[in-house]
Structure formats: structure tokens, C-alpha cells
Design a protein around this motif. Structure first.
Motif, PDB file in Angstrom:
ATOM      1  N   ILE A   1     -41.804 -65.869  13.654  1.00 44.72           N
ATOM      2  CA  ILE A   1     -40.930 -66.451  12.631  1.00 44.72           C
ATOM      3  C   ILE A   1     -41.356 -65.971  11.246  1.00 44.72           C
ATOM      4  CG2 ILE A   1     -40.264 -68.617  11.510  1.00 44.72           C
ATOM      5  CD1 ILE A   1     -40.426 -69.939  14.270  1.00 44.72           C
ATOM      6  N   ARG A   2     -42.661 -65.926  11.010  1.00 45.48           N
ATOM      7  CA  ARG A   2     -43.162 -65.453   9.720  1.00 45.48           C
ATOM      8  C   ARG A   2     -42.712 -64.017   9.454  1.00 45.48           C
ATOM      9  NH1 ARG A   2     -48.089 -66.726  10.398  1.00 45.48           N
ATOM     10  NH2 ARG A   2     -48.835 -64.748  11.213  1.00 45.48           N
ATOM     11  N   PHE A   3     -42.699 -63.189  10.472  1.00 44.48           N
ATOM     12  CA  PHE A   3     -42.253 -61.800  10.325  1.00 44.48           C
ATOM     13  C   PHE A   3     -40.770 -61.753   9.937  1.00 44.48           C
ATOM     14  CE2 PHE A   3     -40.411 -57.936  12.182  1.00 44.48           C
ATOM     15  CZ  PHE A   3     -41.185 -56.967  11.560  1.00 44.48           C
ATOM     16  N   GLU A   4     -39.947 -62.591  10.571  1.00 44.64           N
ATOM     17  CA  GLU A   4     -38.518 -62.628  10.261  1.00 44.64           C
ATOM     18  C   GLU A   4     -38.273 -63.170   8.854  1.00 44.64           C
ATOM     19  OE1 GLU A   4     -36.350 -64.691  13.266  1.00 44.64           O
ATOM     20  OE2 GLU A   4     -37.190 -63.507  14.915  1.00 44.64           O
ATOM     21  N   VAL A   5     -39.061 -64.174   8.473  1.00 47.94           N
ATOM     22  CA  VAL A   5     -38.903 -64.749   7.131  1.00 47.94           C
ATOM     23  C   VAL A   5     -39.300 -63.730   6.068  1.00 47.94           C
ATOM     24  CG1 VAL A   5     -39.724 -66.559   5.553  1.00 47.94           C
ATOM     25  CG2 VAL A   5     -39.183 -67.118   7.925  1.00 47.94           C
ATOM     26  N   ASP A   6     -40.302 -62.920   6.355  1.00 48.64           N
ATOM     27  CA  ASP A   6     -40.704 -61.864   5.413  1.00 48.64           C
ATOM     28  C   ASP A   6     -39.537 -60.932   5.119  1.00 48.64           C
ATOM     29  OD1 ASP A   6     -43.250 -62.861   5.232  1.00 48.64           O
ATOM     30  OD2 ASP A   6     -44.113 -61.470   6.694  1.00 48.64           O
ATOM     31  N   ALA A   7     -38.798 -60.567   6.173  1.00 48.37           N
ATOM     32  CA  ALA A   7     -37.647 -59.672   6.000  1.00 48.37           C
ATOM     33  C   ALA A   7     -36.549 -60.353   5.182  1.00 48.37           C
ATOM     34  CB  ALA A   7     -37.110 -59.254   7.364  1.00 48.37           C
ATOM     35  N   LEU A   8     -36.309 -61.631   5.441  1.00 46.64           N
ATOM     36  CA  LEU A   8     -35.283 -62.354   4.689  1.00 46.64           C
ATOM     37  C   LEU A   8     -35.703 -62.548   3.238  1.00 46.64           C
ATOM     38  CD1 LEU A   8     -34.339 -65.054   7.358  1.00 46.64           C
ATOM     39  CD2 LEU A   8     -33.006 -63.047   6.705  1.00 46.64           C
TER      40      LEU A   8
ATOM     41  N   GLU B   1     -27.822 -69.309   6.303  1.00 44.79           N
ATOM     42  CA  GLU B   1     -27.671 -69.612   7.727  1.00 44.79           C
ATOM     43  C   GLU B   1     -28.850 -69.053   8.532  1.00 44.79           C
ATOM     44  OE1 GLU B   1     -24.495 -68.900  11.410  1.00 44.79           O
ATOM     45  OE2 GLU B   1     -24.075 -68.110   9.394  1.00 44.79           O
ATOM     46  N   LEU B   2     -29.272 -67.831   8.227  1.00 43.04           N
ATOM     47  CA  LEU B   2     -30.408 -67.234   8.939  1.00 43.04           C
ATOM     48  C   LEU B   2     -31.701 -68.008   8.679  1.00 43.04           C
ATOM     49  CD1 LEU B   2     -29.690 -63.436   8.324  1.00 43.04           C
ATOM     50  CD2 LEU B   2     -29.442 -64.702  10.471  1.00 43.04           C
ATOM     51  N   LEU B   3     -31.888 -68.457   7.444  1.00 37.09           N
ATOM     52  CA  LEU B   3     -33.085 -69.235   7.114  1.00 37.09           C
ATOM     53  C   LEU B   3     -33.058 -70.604   7.799  1.00 37.09           C
ATOM     54  CD1 LEU B   3     -33.374 -68.341   3.334  1.00 37.09           C
ATOM     55  CD2 LEU B   3     -35.047 -67.767   5.099  1.00 37.09           C
ATOM     56  N   MET B   4     -31.886 -71.201   7.904  1.00 38.11           N
ATOM     57  CA  MET B   4     -31.768 -72.486   8.595  1.00 38.11           C
ATOM     58  C   MET B   4     -32.111 -72.349  10.082  1.00 38.11           C
ATOM     59  SD  MET B   4     -31.110 -74.885   6.475  1.00 38.11           S
ATOM     60  CE  MET B   4     -30.637 -76.169   7.627  1.00 38.11           C
ATOM     61  N   LYS B   5     -31.754 -71.211  10.657  1.00 39.56           N
ATOM     62  CA  LYS B   5     -32.107 -70.961  12.057  1.00 39.56           C
ATOM     63  C   LYS B   5     -33.626 -70.913  12.240  1.00 39.56           C
ATOM     64  CE  LYS B   5     -27.925 -68.501  13.518  1.00 39.56           C
ATOM     65  NZ  LYS B   5     -27.374 -67.214  14.003  1.00 39.56           N
TER      66      LYS B   5
ATOM     67  N   ARG C   1     -47.517 -73.981  10.826  1.00 41.20           N
ATOM     68  CA  ARG C   1     -46.098 -74.322  10.984  1.00 41.20           C
ATOM     69  C   ARG C   1     -45.566 -74.997   9.728  1.00 41.20           C
ATOM     70  NH1 ARG C   1     -44.199 -79.146  12.001  1.00 41.20           N
ATOM     71  NH2 ARG C   1     -42.093 -79.425  12.840  1.00 41.20           N
ATOM     72  N   ARG C   2     -46.333 -75.935   9.194  1.00 40.65           N
ATOM     73  CA  ARG C   2     -45.912 -76.661   7.994  1.00 40.65           C
ATOM     74  C   ARG C   2     -45.758 -75.713   6.804  1.00 40.65           C
ATOM     75  NH1 ARG C   2     -49.925 -81.180   6.811  1.00 40.65           N
ATOM     76  NH2 ARG C   2     -49.128 -81.849   8.849  1.00 40.65           N
ATOM     77  N   MET C   3     -46.670 -74.759   6.676  1.00 38.01           N
ATOM     78  CA  MET C   3     -46.597 -73.794   5.572  1.00 38.01           C
ATOM     79  C   MET C   3     -45.329 -72.955   5.658  1.00 38.01           C
ATOM     80  SD  MET C   3     -50.578 -72.541   5.395  1.00 38.01           S
ATOM     81  CE  MET C   3     -50.181 -71.209   4.265  1.00 38.01           C
ATOM     82  N   GLN C   4     -44.960 -72.540   6.878  1.00 39.33           N
ATOM     83  CA  GLN C   4     -43.750 -71.741   7.048  1.00 39.33           C
ATOM     84  C   GLN C   4     -42.493 -72.572   6.779  1.00 39.33           C
ATOM     85  OE1 GLN C   4     -43.618 -68.413   7.423  1.00 39.33           O
ATOM     86  NE2 GLN C   4     -45.842 -68.583   7.174  1.00 39.33           N
TER      87      GLN C   4
END
Length: 273
Positions: free
Chosen positions: A148-155, A182-186, A204-207
Motif C-alpha cells: 500500500i505504501r508503494f501505491e501511495v507513493d505513486a499517487l 477515489e484511488l486514495l480512498m481504496k 498502518r496508522r502512519m499510512q
């Protein structure tokens, strides 16, 4: 005393040495104070002999060849390879007493041909299995958070690109905002489904907070983008330079008690995960 097999005896003149100790036949020696202990050979050239012990597990006997001065812990490791029973789940019984893993075979009288009973500790096995399953779940949760952190980095890079465009006076299509939100909410939904403890829970809380911050940033940029669109429409109608239009907006903000410099409007209310 090097974990020697110790017996208490009364001192006598026959076995005392001038320093308070002495030797007794049969491989025993008397320590100062009258303590009788099994003598260990400290000669570096002394060859330690191997012995064969019979280990009973259930109804099966196994012959194990091992050093006479080995510990019960070493014996457990050898038995684990033959039986598949983890060393932490083994109880070694010799002469009707459970022996500690740190105890030495020769110290408790184990000799060639001695019989030892190995009993599987069900409680220890169940506890170890529970701990193993718990660690496996934590490892899985940690990997999911890393993905998830990797995907959030891209967003996050896309959010930064939008901010640069708006700062440069370029209008962004509203669907871009909606798609990123929408992608961030997912990602938030994925994080909400992860059950974790300890350090993994903290990750998890930090993300979660990080994703919420990006959504709030997009809400703010969306408002600025809308104001930018209104400013461009105003410019088309009245055909004023952009500088004058911005100046009028600043004056209107002062009259209406507009926002302070750097103030962020948060339009999203979050529930605690």
C-alpha cells in the motif's frame, strides 16, 4: 563448579590435601569444604569418548550416538532430526526426572547403554504454534502495508504534479481530482481491513494518516482550481489582465475577512480507524 555432579560428604584427613582439597579414587575429587564432585579432565589432549544411549519416544526406541559430555539440549537437537519433534516441545526424562537442556549427560550419570524417555510437551507445542501463526499474520500484514505504501507513493507524485500545475495558473480537469481521491480512498479501505499489533499497527496508522493528508490536500487544490476557473471566466468577460483580477480578489478577501496566508481548509471529516 562446571555443573559437576555434586555430593555432600563429611571431610576427613585421609582425602584432604594441604590446600583443603584432595583426590578420591574412581574419578572423584574433594573440593575445599568437604564437597565431593566428579572430576573433569581438563587435559586438552584428552579424547572425549562417545556413548550410545537409547531414547524412547512413544513405543519406538532410537539409538543415539553422542558425546559423553554433551548436554541434554544437544541430545534434543539430535532427537529432533530423527523424530520431527521441535526441541522446545521435548521433555527428556532420565531416572524418572525431567532434565534441563543445560544439564550434562555425564553429570547426571548417563552412560553407554542408558535409557532416556522423550515425551512431547503438548502445551509447549500448542503455545509455539499459536506464536508461529501470530508471527505469520504480522508478517503478512507488514507486507500488505508495504504494498500500500508503494501505491501511495505513486499517487503522492500525481498530487504533487497537480499542485505544481495549479500554482502555475493552469486549470486541472475536475475528473482528475475525483479519480485520485477515489484511488486514495481504496487504499484507506485496504488499510482498514488489516489487523495488526505492535510496530505493524503503528506502520498502518502512519499510512492511514498519510493517505488522509493527501485527500485533504486534493480537496484544497480542488477549491483553488475552482477559484482559478472563476478568475479565468472573469478575465474573459471583463478582459482584464490576470494581475488586476488577482488584485481584486485579494481586496475582496480583505473586505470579507478572507483566509490568512497559508491557511488550509479541511473539508473532509475522518473517522478513527
Amino acid at each position: 563448579m562446571n555443573k559437576d555432579y555434586i555430593l555432600r560428604m563429611k571431610p576427613n584427613k585421609a582425602n584432604k590435601s594441604p590446600t583443603g582439597g584432595g583426590e578420591v579414587a574412581g574419578g572423584w575429587e574433594v573440593r575445599p569444604g568437604g564437597m565431593l564432585v566428579q572430576k573433569r579432565n581438563s587435559d586438552c589432549n584428552h579424547i572425549v569418548s562417545n556413548i550410545k544411549v537409547r531414547v524412547k519416544h512413544g513405543s519406538v526406541y532410537r539409538d543415539v550416538v553422542i558425546s559423553s559430555q554433551a548436554s541434554f539440549g544437544e541430545l534434543k537437537k539430535m532427537v529432533a532430526g530423527a523424530t520431527g519433534v521441535h526441541t522446545q516441545d521435548q521433555k527428556m526424562i532420565y531416572k524418572e526426572k525431567e532434565r534441563d537442556s543445560k544439564s550434562f549427560l555425564d553429570s547426571v550419570g548417563v552412560r553407554d547403554g542408558s535409557k532416556i524417555v522423550m515425551v512431547e510437551d503438548e502445551v509447549s507445542r500448542e503455545r509455539r504454534c499459536l506464536e508461529s501463526r501470530k508471527n505469520a499474520k504480522l508478517d503478512k500484514a507488514s507486507k500488505e502495508i508495504a504494498e500500500i505504501r508503494f501505491e501511495v507513493d505513486a499517487l503522492a507524485k500525481k498530487v504533487g504534479a497537480i499542485e505544481l500545475e495549479i500554482n502555475g495558473g493552469k486549470k486541472v480537469v475536475e475528473t482528475v481530482f475525483l479519480g485520485l481521491i477515489e484511488l486514495l480512498m481504496k487504499q484507506l479501505i485496504k488499510l482498514d481491513a488489516i489487523v495488526a499489533d505492535g510496530d505493524v499497527k503503528l506502520q498502518r496508522r502512519m499510512q492511514v494518516k498519510r493517505v488522509q493528508r493527501y485527500i485533504e490536500t486534493l480537496d484544497m487544490l480542488k477549491m483553488r482550481n475552482s477559484n482559478l476557473e472563476n478568475m479565468q471566466q472573469y478575465q474573459k468577460i471583463y478582459k482584464e489582465p490576470v494581475s488586476k483580477t488577482c488584485q481584486k480578489q485579494q481586496e475582496m478577501k480583505k473586505i470579507n475577512g478572507g483566509f490568512n496566508h497559508g491557511q488550509v481548509v479541511v473539508t473532509t471529516k475522518w473517522e478513527t480507524f
